[in-house]
Design a protein around this motif. Structure first.
Motif, PDB file in Angstrom:
ATOM      1  N   ARG A  71     -18.381  17.275   0.404  1.00 56.90           N
ATOM      2  CA  ARG A  71     -17.760  16.622  -0.840  1.00 56.90           C
ATOM      3  C   ARG A  71     -19.073  16.448  -1.969  1.00 56.90           C
ATOM      4  O   ARG A  71     -19.953  15.989  -1.559  1.00 56.90           O
ATOM      5  CB  ARG A  71     -17.296  15.243  -0.512  1.00 56.90           C
ATOM      6  N   ARG A  72     -18.617  16.958  -3.213  1.00 55.20           N
ATOM      7  CA  ARG A  72     -19.519  16.587  -4.219  1.00 55.20           C
ATOM      8  C   ARG A  72     -18.833  15.814  -5.268  1.00 55.20           C
ATOM      9  O   ARG A  72     -17.581  15.754  -5.184  1.00 55.20           O
ATOM     10  CB  ARG A  72     -19.849  17.736  -4.787  1.00 55.20           C
ATOM     11  N   SER A  73     -19.647  15.297  -6.183  1.00 49.57           N
ATOM     12  CA  SER A  73     -18.976  14.463  -7.034  1.00 49.57           C
ATOM     13  C   SER A  73     -17.965  15.099  -8.038  1.00 49.57           C
ATOM     14  O   SER A  73     -16.949  14.545  -8.484  1.00 49.57           O
ATOM     15  CB  SER A  73     -20.186  13.813  -7.829  1.00 49.57           C
ATOM     16  N   ASP A  74     -18.383  16.516  -8.294  1.00 50.39           N
ATOM     17  CA  ASP A  74     -17.368  17.073  -9.147  1.00 50.39           C
ATOM     18  C   ASP A  74     -15.931  17.233  -8.664  1.00 50.39           C
ATOM     19  O   ASP A  74     -14.850  17.485  -8.914  1.00 50.39           O
ATOM     20  CB  ASP A  74     -17.836  18.530  -9.677  1.00 50.39           C
ATOM     21  N   HIS A  75     -16.014  17.401  -7.061  1.00 52.35           N
ATOM     22  CA  HIS A  75     -14.751  17.504  -6.267  1.00 52.35           C
ATOM     23  C   HIS A  75     -13.963  16.314  -6.535  1.00 52.35           C
ATOM     24  O   HIS A  75     -12.844  16.327  -6.484  1.00 52.35           O
ATOM     25  CB  HIS A  75     -15.345  17.678  -4.772  1.00 52.35           C
ATOM     26  N   GLU A  76     -14.756  15.137  -6.376  1.00 45.58           N
ATOM     27  CA  GLU A  76     -13.916  14.058  -6.518  1.00 45.58           C
ATOM     28  C   GLU A  76     -13.493  13.771  -7.666  1.00 45.58           C
ATOM     29  O   GLU A  76     -12.308  13.000  -7.815  1.00 45.58           O
ATOM     30  CB  GLU A  76     -14.948  12.667  -5.951  1.00 45.58           C
ATOM     31  N   ARG A  77     -14.365  14.030  -8.827  1.00 48.00           N
ATOM     32  CA  ARG A  77     -13.477  13.692 -10.184  1.00 48.00           C
ATOM     33  C   ARG A  77     -12.515  14.804 -10.439  1.00 48.00           C
ATOM     34  O   ARG A  77     -11.392  14.288 -10.786  1.00 48.00           O
ATOM     35  CB  ARG A  77     -14.765  14.113 -11.094  1.00 48.00           C
ATOM     36  N   PHE A  78     -12.602  15.947  -9.873  1.00 47.26           N
ATOM     37  CA  PHE A  78     -11.472  16.796  -9.926  1.00 47.26           C
ATOM     38  C   PHE A  78     -10.112  16.354  -9.223  1.00 47.26           C
ATOM     39  O   PHE A  78      -9.123  15.954  -9.883  1.00 47.26           O
ATOM     40  CB  PHE A  78     -11.678  18.365  -9.226  1.00 47.26           C
ATOM     41  N   SER A  79     -10.230  15.643  -8.055  1.00 49.81           N
ATOM     42  CA  SER A  79      -9.236  15.359  -7.400  1.00 49.81           C
ATOM     43  C   SER A  79      -8.669  13.903  -8.001  1.00 49.81           C
ATOM     44  O   SER A  79      -7.476  13.676  -7.791  1.00 49.81           O
ATOM     45  CB  SER A  79      -9.794  14.784  -5.596  1.00 49.81           C
ATOM     46  N   LEU A 100       0.688  -1.073  -0.128  1.00 43.88           N
ATOM     47  CA  LEU A 100      -0.021  -0.120  -0.022  1.00 43.88           C
ATOM     48  C   LEU A 100       0.671   1.069  -0.048  1.00 43.88           C
ATOM     49  O   LEU A 100       0.491   2.368  -0.257  1.00 43.88           O
ATOM     50  CB  LEU A 100      -0.821   0.218   1.164  1.00 43.88           C
ATOM     51  N   ARG A 101       2.267   1.050   0.200  1.00 39.90           N
ATOM     52  CA  ARG A 101       2.910   2.419   0.331  1.00 39.90           C
ATOM     53  C   ARG A 101       2.763   3.363  -0.835  1.00 39.90           C
ATOM     54  O   ARG A 101       2.516   4.468  -0.734  1.00 39.90           O
ATOM     55  CB  ARG A 101       4.531   2.037   0.728  1.00 39.90           C
ATOM     56  N   ASP A 102       3.154   2.663  -1.934  1.00 29.98           N
ATOM     57  CA  ASP A 102       3.025   3.731  -3.175  1.00 29.98           C
ATOM     58  C   ASP A 102       1.592   3.883  -3.595  1.00 29.98           C
ATOM     59  O   ASP A 102       1.529   5.284  -3.950  1.00 29.98           O
ATOM     60  CB  ASP A 102       3.423   2.826  -4.344  1.00 29.98           C
ATOM     61  N   PHE A 103       0.640   3.142  -3.290  1.00 33.01           N
ATOM     62  CA  PHE A 103      -0.781   3.544  -3.361  1.00 33.01           C
ATOM     63  C   PHE A 103      -0.940   4.958  -2.712  1.00 33.01           C
ATOM     64  O   PHE A 103      -1.747   5.854  -3.191  1.00 33.01           O
ATOM     65  CB  PHE A 103      -1.568   2.547  -3.151  1.00 33.01           C
ATOM     66  N   MET A 104      -0.692   4.874  -1.083  1.00 30.99           N
ATOM     67  CA  MET A 104      -1.031   5.844  -0.347  1.00 30.99           C
ATOM     68  C   MET A 104      -0.046   7.053  -0.854  1.00 30.99           C
ATOM     69  O   MET A 104      -0.730   8.191  -0.855  1.00 30.99           O
ATOM     70  CB  MET A 104      -0.328   5.679   1.040  1.00 30.99           C
ATOM     71  N   ARG A 105       0.921   6.890  -1.183  1.00 32.94           N
ATOM     72  CA  ARG A 105       1.799   8.140  -1.536  1.00 32.94           C
ATOM     73  C   ARG A 105       1.525   8.644  -2.863  1.00 32.94           C
ATOM     74  O   ARG A 105       1.479  10.024  -3.136  1.00 32.94           O
ATOM     75  CB  ARG A 105       3.196   7.482  -1.756  1.00 32.94           C
ATOM     76  N   PHE A 106       1.295   7.707  -3.781  1.00 31.80           N
ATOM     77  CA  PHE A 106       0.976   8.449  -5.151  1.00 31.80           C
ATOM     78  C   PHE A 106      -0.521   8.502  -5.405  1.00 31.80           C
ATOM     79  O   PHE A 106      -1.079   9.591  -6.237  1.00 31.80           O
ATOM     80  CB  PHE A 106       1.436   7.632  -6.348  1.00 31.80           C
ATOM     81  N   ASP A 107      -1.342   7.786  -5.056  1.00 36.30           N
ATOM     82  CA  ASP A 107      -2.996   8.004  -5.373  1.00 36.30           C
ATOM     83  C   ASP A 107      -3.618   8.803  -4.192  1.00 36.30           C
ATOM     84  O   ASP A 107      -4.268   9.825  -4.436  1.00 36.30           O
ATOM     85  CB  ASP A 107      -3.608   6.668  -5.570  1.00 36.30           C
ATOM     86  N   VAL A 108      -3.559   8.301  -3.031  1.00 35.80           N
ATOM     87  CA  VAL A 108      -4.287   8.821  -2.103  1.00 35.80           C
ATOM     88  C   VAL A 108      -3.725  10.487  -1.730  1.00 35.80           C
ATOM     89  O   VAL A 108      -4.576  11.259  -1.409  1.00 35.80           O
ATOM     90  CB  VAL A 108      -4.301   7.935  -0.573  1.00 35.80           C
ATOM     91  N   LEU A 109      -2.502  10.455  -1.474  1.00 34.76           N
ATOM     92  CA  LEU A 109      -2.040  11.698  -1.155  1.00 34.76           C
ATOM     93  C   LEU A 109      -2.270  12.718  -2.227  1.00 34.76           C
ATOM     94  O   LEU A 109      -2.671  13.918  -2.025  1.00 34.76           O
ATOM     95  CB  LEU A 109      -0.475  11.640  -0.806  1.00 34.76           C
ATOM     96  N   LEU A 110      -2.001  12.283  -3.438  1.00 33.58           N
ATOM     97  CA  LEU A 110      -2.192  13.068  -4.770  1.00 33.58           C
ATOM     98  C   LEU A 110      -3.723  13.533  -4.757  1.00 33.58           C
ATOM     99  O   LEU A 110      -4.161  14.594  -5.002  1.00 33.58           O
ATOM    100  CB  LEU A 110      -1.672  12.682  -5.880  1.00 33.58           C
ATOM    101  N   HIS A 111      -4.741  12.737  -4.271  1.00 34.57           N
ATOM    102  CA  HIS A 111      -6.057  12.801  -4.597  1.00 34.57           C
ATOM    103  C   HIS A 111      -6.419  13.812  -3.446  1.00 34.57           C
ATOM    104  O   HIS A 111      -7.355  14.648  -3.679  1.00 34.57           O
ATOM    105  CB  HIS A 111      -6.733  11.542  -4.253  1.00 34.57           C
ATOM    106  N   GLU A 112      -6.124  13.812  -1.950  1.00 31.25           N
ATOM    107  CA  GLU A 112      -6.155  14.669  -1.115  1.00 31.25           C
ATOM    108  C   GLU A 112      -5.766  16.127  -1.373  1.00 31.25           C
ATOM    109  O   GLU A 112      -6.184  17.104  -1.079  1.00 31.25           O
ATOM    110  CB  GLU A 112      -5.730  14.221   0.328  1.00 31.25           C
ATOM    111  N   LEU A 113      -4.750  16.099  -2.124  1.00 26.23           N
ATOM    112  CA  LEU A 113      -3.834  17.335  -2.354  1.00 26.23           C
ATOM    113  C   LEU A 113      -4.718  18.010  -3.477  1.00 26.23           C
ATOM    114  O   LEU A 113      -4.815  19.164  -3.420  1.00 26.23           O
ATOM    115  CB  LEU A 113      -2.385  17.178  -2.975  1.00 26.23           C
ATOM    116  N   GLY A 114      -5.393  17.410  -4.166  1.00 31.76           N
ATOM    117  CA  GLY A 114      -6.453  17.870  -5.187  1.00 31.76           C
ATOM    118  C   GLY A 114      -7.623  18.537  -4.512  1.00 31.76           C
ATOM    119  O   GLY A 114      -7.866  19.600  -4.844  1.00 31.76           O
ATOM    120  N   HIS A 115      -7.884  17.804  -3.396  1.00 33.18           N
ATOM    121  CA  HIS A 115      -8.886  18.574  -2.499  1.00 33.18           C
ATOM    122  C   HIS A 115      -8.500  19.709  -1.778  1.00 33.18           C
ATOM    123  O   HIS A 115      -9.162  20.791  -1.650  1.00 33.18           O
ATOM    124  CB  HIS A 115      -9.421  17.420  -1.551  1.00 33.18           C
ATOM    125  N   HIS A 116      -7.451  19.566  -1.541  1.00 34.96           N
ATOM    126  CA  HIS A 116      -6.614  21.016  -0.720  1.00 34.96           C
ATOM    127  C   HIS A 116      -6.846  21.983  -1.796  1.00 34.96           C
ATOM    128  O   HIS A 116      -7.090  23.267  -1.489  1.00 34.96           O
ATOM    129  CB  HIS A 116      -5.131  20.626  -0.288  1.00 34.96           C
TER     130      HIS A 116
END
Length: 117
Positions: A83-91, A53-69
């Protein structure tokens, strides 16, 4: 990783916090969360899954949350936002766009360390 993305995405980010998993709804899996203003939380995962999960957390989850930020910072939101669906799509799109850039930057950095530069 943050350098590879650029300051435009993490401007105003105050903390990326690694946390123990909280008591979430048993029917959901929470890997990360963005809190306003400027906080990203990443939750621990079972130890047997850590290496995978290390790379998934680093590359996918953290980048996704950075999109929300980035969305929150641009909108100047100071509290938690719904959270709206357009926020999730953007992230999701933000993470997909920046993942190869970050991976390449980390690979280059790792190679420099191995080469002693």
């Amino acid at each position: 990783m943050l350098e590879a993305v650029g300051a435009f995405a993490w401007y105003g980010l105050r903390v990326i916090e690694l946390r123990q998993t909280e008591d979430f709804d048993l029917g959901s899996v929470v890997l990360g969360r963005t809190r306003a203003p400027g906080e990203i939380l990443l939750y621990e995962q079972p130890a047997r899954e850590a290496a995978r999960l290390r790379d998934f957390m680093r590359f996918d989850v953290l980048l996704h949350e950075l999109g929300h930020h980035l969305l929150q910072h641009r909108a100047r939101k100071v509290g938690n936002i719904q959270r709206r669906s357009d926020h999730e799509r953007f992230s999701d799109a933000f993470a997909a766009q920046w993942k190869p850039v970050v991976q390449a930057a980390l690979d280059t950095s790792h190679q420099r360390v191995l080469d002693g530069r």
